[in-house]
Design a protein around this motif. Structure first.
Motif, PDB file in Angstrom:
ATOM      1  N   ASN A   1      -7.563   5.900  10.179  1.00 17.01           N
ATOM      2  CA  ASN A   1      -7.736   7.339  10.242  1.00 17.01           C
ATOM      3  C   ASN A   1      -9.221   7.671  10.413  1.00 17.01           C
TER       4      ASN A   1
ATOM      5  N   ASN B   1     -11.277  -2.945  10.867  1.00 21.70           N
ATOM      6  CA  ASN B   1     -10.267  -3.400   9.906  1.00 21.70           C
ATOM      7  C   ASN B   1     -10.680  -4.751   9.359  1.00 21.70           C
TER       8      ASN B   1
ATOM      9  N   SER C   1      -2.515  -8.536   3.670  1.00 20.69           N
ATOM     10  CA  SER C   1      -2.268  -7.609   4.778  1.00 20.69           C
ATOM     11  C   SER C   1      -3.598  -7.137   5.343  1.00 20.69           C
TER      12      SER C   1
ATOM     13  N   VAL D   1      -6.283  -4.116   5.822  1.00 23.73           N
ATOM     14  CA  VAL D   1      -6.707  -2.937   5.081  1.00 23.73           C
ATOM     15  C   VAL D   1      -7.413  -1.986   6.040  1.00 23.73           C
ATOM     16  N   ASP D   2      -7.171  -0.690   5.903  1.00 18.72           N
ATOM     17  CA  ASP D   2      -7.854   0.298   6.735  1.00 18.72           C
ATOM     18  C   ASP D   2      -9.279   0.486   6.243  1.00 18.72           C
ATOM     19  N   THR D   3     -10.147  -0.407   6.705  1.00 22.85           N
ATOM     20  CA  THR D   3     -11.547  -0.360   6.326  1.00 22.85           C
ATOM     21  C   THR D   3     -12.390  -0.348   7.588  1.00 22.85           C
TER      22      THR D   3
ATOM     23  N   ASN E   1      -7.095   7.033  -5.888  1.00 25.53           N
ATOM     24  CA  ASN E   1      -5.901   6.400  -5.299  1.00 25.53           C
ATOM     25  C   ASN E   1      -5.616   6.872  -3.881  1.00 25.53           C
ATOM     26  N   THR E   2      -6.208   8.003  -3.493  1.00 23.03           N
ATOM     27  CA  THR E   2      -5.979   8.551  -2.154  1.00 23.03           C
ATOM     28  C   THR E   2      -7.307   8.983  -1.553  1.00 23.03           C
TER      29      THR E   2
ATOM     30  N   THR F   1     -13.068   2.940   3.233  1.00 23.52           N
ATOM     31  CA  THR F   1     -11.688   2.484   3.149  1.00 23.52           C
ATOM     32  C   THR F   1     -10.778   3.694   3.026  1.00 23.52           C
ATOM     33  N   VAL F   2      -9.790   3.782   3.919  1.00 24.32           N
ATOM     34  CA  VAL F   2      -8.808   4.855   3.858  1.00 24.32           C
ATOM     35  C   VAL F   2      -7.703   4.410   2.896  1.00 24.32           C
ATOM     36  N   LEU F   3      -7.556   5.152   1.807  1.00 20.59           N
ATOM     37  CA  LEU F   3      -6.581   4.820   0.781  1.00 20.59           C
ATOM     38  C   LEU F   3      -5.297   5.603   1.012  1.00 20.59           C
ATOM     39  N   SER F   4      -4.142   4.996   0.730  1.00 27.56           N
ATOM     40  CA  SER F   4      -2.887   5.728   0.944  1.00 27.56           C
ATOM     41  C   SER F   4      -2.448   6.448  -0.288  1.00 27.56           C
TER      42      SER F   4
END
Length: 143
Positions: free
Chosen positions: A2, A54, A60, A62-64, A105-106, A140-143
């Motif tokens: 994102n 990434n 897995s 990670v969105d970084t 967390n997000t 880092t995009v956190l979910s």
């Protein structure tokens, strides 16, 4: 990934900080609005670049994202460096606040690297004094 969320994590606090000054200072971002051509008044440009986007982990991806932030502060030439240095301090304060924000967390967890600068130069046409700071970042995009 994102990218918009990462940009917003930098751009929103920069816009808020410079808008809150008296007088407020216009801020221009990548591909949003252009800095005023021929302007002899003060303004700020913020460029957010992306490098590695990434990271593989044991379980897995990670969105970084890793990249750079370049902030250029323009003020009137011939009036001394004080105002430009005040604006540079505003930008550095935003970067340090990003760096000191706790992980949640997000949202986007943001860490900046060493801040380089400020460096100063002048521009003849239009006649402006430019301060510049830059840093690397990891977001880092956190979910």
């Amino acid at each position: 990934m994102n990218y918009q969320a990462i940009r917003a994590a930098v751009e929103n606090p920069m816009l808020t900080a410079f808008s809150g000054l008296s007088p407020s200072v216009p801020v221009f971002f990548d591909n949003i609005t252009a800095a005023p051509v021929g302007s002899t008044t003060e303004y700020v440009t913020v460029n957010v670049t992306f490098g590695e986007t990434n990271e593989a982990t044991l379980t897995s991806s990670v969105d970084t994202a890793r990249g750079a932030i370049v902030i250029r502060i323009f003020s009137e030439k011939g009036k001394g460096p004080a105002r430009n240095q005040t604006l540079v301090t505003t930008a550095v304060n935003v970067l340090e606040t990003l760096n000191n924000t706790a992980k949640t967390n997000t949202g986007v967890f943001f860490k900046v690297g060493n801040i380089t600068g400020p460096t100063f130069s002048t521009i003849e046409n239009p006649p402006l004094f430019q301060g510049r700071v830059e840093t690397s970042y990891v977001a880092t995009v956190l979910s």
